[in-house]
Design a protein around this motif. Structure first.
Motif, PDB file in Angstrom:
ATOM      1  N   SER A 242       4.040   4.098  10.879  1.00  0.00           N
ATOM      2  CA  SER A 242       3.867   4.917   9.673  1.00  0.00           C
ATOM      3  C   SER A 242       2.391   5.139   9.312  1.00  0.00           C
ATOM      4  CB  SER A 242       4.582   4.231   8.512  1.00  0.00           C
ATOM      5  OG  SER A 242       4.126   2.891   8.405  1.00  0.00           O
ATOM      6  N   ASP A 243       1.477   4.450   9.992  1.00  0.00           N
ATOM      7  CA  ASP A 243       0.054   4.608   9.668  1.00  0.00           C
ATOM      8  C   ASP A 243      -0.447   5.996  10.072  1.00  0.00           C
ATOM      9  OD1 ASP A 243       0.179   1.983   8.944  1.00  0.00           O
ATOM     10  OD2 ASP A 243      -0.980   1.212  10.650  1.00  0.00           O
TER      11      ASP A 243
ATOM     12  N   TRP B  66       0.840  -1.199   0.000  1.00  0.00           N
ATOM     13  CA  TRP B  66       0.000   0.000   0.000  1.00  0.00           C
ATOM     14  C   TRP B  66       0.880   1.256   0.000  1.00  0.00           C
ATOM     15  CZ3 TRP B  66      -4.997  -0.884  -0.807  1.00  0.00           C
ATOM     16  CH2 TRP B  66      -5.491  -2.143  -0.507  1.00  0.00           C
ATOM     17  N   ASP B  67       0.444   2.289  -0.715  1.00  0.00           N
ATOM     18  CA  ASP B  67       1.168   3.550  -0.645  1.00  0.00           C
ATOM     19  C   ASP B  67       0.929   4.211   0.713  1.00  0.00           C
ATOM     20  OD1 ASP B  67       2.332   3.802  -3.369  1.00  0.00           O
ATOM     21  OD2 ASP B  67       0.228   3.499  -3.907  1.00  0.00           O
ATOM     22  N   SER B  68      -0.228   3.888   1.284  1.00  0.00           N
ATOM     23  CA  SER B  68      -0.555   4.473   2.576  1.00  0.00           C
ATOM     24  C   SER B  68      -1.619   3.613   3.271  1.00  0.00           C
ATOM     25  CB  SER B  68      -1.101   5.877   2.326  1.00  0.00           C
ATOM     26  OG  SER B  68      -0.917   6.659   3.453  1.00  0.00           O
ATOM     27  N   VAL B  69      -1.501   3.493   4.595  1.00  0.00           N
ATOM     28  CA  VAL B  69      -2.548   2.827   5.380  1.00  0.00           C
ATOM     29  C   VAL B  69      -3.052   3.846   6.400  1.00  0.00           C
ATOM     30  CG1 VAL B  69      -3.112   0.957   6.978  1.00  0.00           C
ATOM     31  CG2 VAL B  69      -1.526   0.536   5.083  1.00  0.00           C
ATOM     32  N   MET B  70      -4.355   4.053   6.415  1.00  0.00           N
ATOM     33  CA  MET B  70      -4.934   5.019   7.358  1.00  0.00           C
ATOM     34  C   MET B  70      -6.048   4.344   8.145  1.00  0.00           C
ATOM     35  SD  MET B  70      -4.843   8.570   5.230  1.00  0.00           S
ATOM     36  CE  MET B  70      -3.467   8.908   4.116  1.00  0.00           C
ATOM     37  N   LEU B  71      -6.133   4.675   9.418  1.00  0.00           N
ATOM     38  CA  LEU B  71      -7.180   4.105  10.277  1.00  0.00           C
ATOM     39  C   LEU B  71      -7.999   5.244  10.875  1.00  0.00           C
ATOM     40  CD1 LEU B  71      -4.214   2.529  11.122  1.00  0.00           C
ATOM     41  CD2 LEU B  71      -5.917   0.975  12.062  1.00  0.00           C
TER      42      LEU B  71
END
Ligand code: VGL
Ligand code: ZN
Length: 229
Positions: A124-125, A62-67
């Motif tokens: 990094s999330d 993933w380029d980015s993981v956000m929660l």
């Protein structure tokens, strides 16, 4: 020979540009203890999404993981206890807006507001808190229900050049649905990860999926994501 090399070079470059333009983010919605087994607002079979997200993380780059995290102050407007009502139904607030009543849940800094303990979360999330305004609820990870204020989610996605979002979590028919609908409105290529989502009931889930399809959300399962990336 030279032509072949040139063609190969061109194809490789075109693919690279395409891949670069299609940056993708995984959005994990509200996988918090209060929505999981024995939580105050338990979503049936919620815990089943945890290994699915963990697998999606380890199998896809993933380029980015956000929660997102539902993150309410005490006495939040969405709590039945705040209004001393017993039933979990919709009420009309003094300002005329409608508000669904819920059990107390995801109160800031309580154990119930923590992510499921088996969910993989990395430094990094990006973690986005929502529903922090005492007087306004927030189902979408992007905007409050009154549309007045927004979280940093859209900004964080734009900043990273994300064009495609893959959304799943809890509850399918509430926060996952609202987040997907706003993602479409904001211009993201929006996918609902169906097997990584659980909702509050079969009828509600079915209605939500229908609404999402009509809005242009792509319905997908984790297996197909892993296969296609
Ligand atoms: C949610 C009800 C109330 C959700 C949050 O995360 O779907 N549902 N607050
Ligand atoms: Zn809530």
């Amino acid at each position: 020979m030279l032509t072949r090399i040139l063609i190969l070079l061109f194809v490789t470059m075109a693919l690279a540009v395409y891949a670069k333009n299609d940056k993708k983010a995984l959005l994990i919605i509200d996988v918090q203890k209060d929505f999981c087994k024995s939580g105050s607002l338990e979503v049936p079979n919620a815990d089943e999404v945890v290994p699915i997200f963990n697998n999606l993380r380890s199998s896809v780059k993933w380029d980015s993981v956000m929660l997102t995290a539902d993150w309410h102050p005490e006495k939040h407007v969405s709590f039945a206890s705040t209004h001393e009502v017993k039933e979990f139904t919709e009420i009309v607030l003094p300002n005329g807006s409608k508000q669904m009543m819920w059990p107390d849940h995801c109160v800031q800094r309580t154990d119930g507001a923590k992510f499921h303990s088996d969910l993989v979360v990395k430094k990094s999330d990006v973690i986005v808190h929502k529903g922090t305004n005492l007087n306004v609820d927030s189902y979408s990870g992007f905007f409050d229900n009154d549309g007045e204020s927004q979280t940093e989610l859209n900004f964080k996605l734009q900043e990273r050049g994300i064009k495609s979002v893959y959304i799943g979590g809890l509850a399918l028919n509430v926060c996952v649905t609202y987040t997907c609908l706003d993602a479409v409105k904001l211009g993201f290529k929006t996918h609902l990860i169906l097997d990584a989502s659980r909702g509050l009931g079969d009828a509600q889930n079915k209605a939500a999926i229908k609404k999402l399809k009509a809005a242009g959300v792509i319905i997908i399962n984790s297996r197909d994501i892993i296969r296609s990336f």
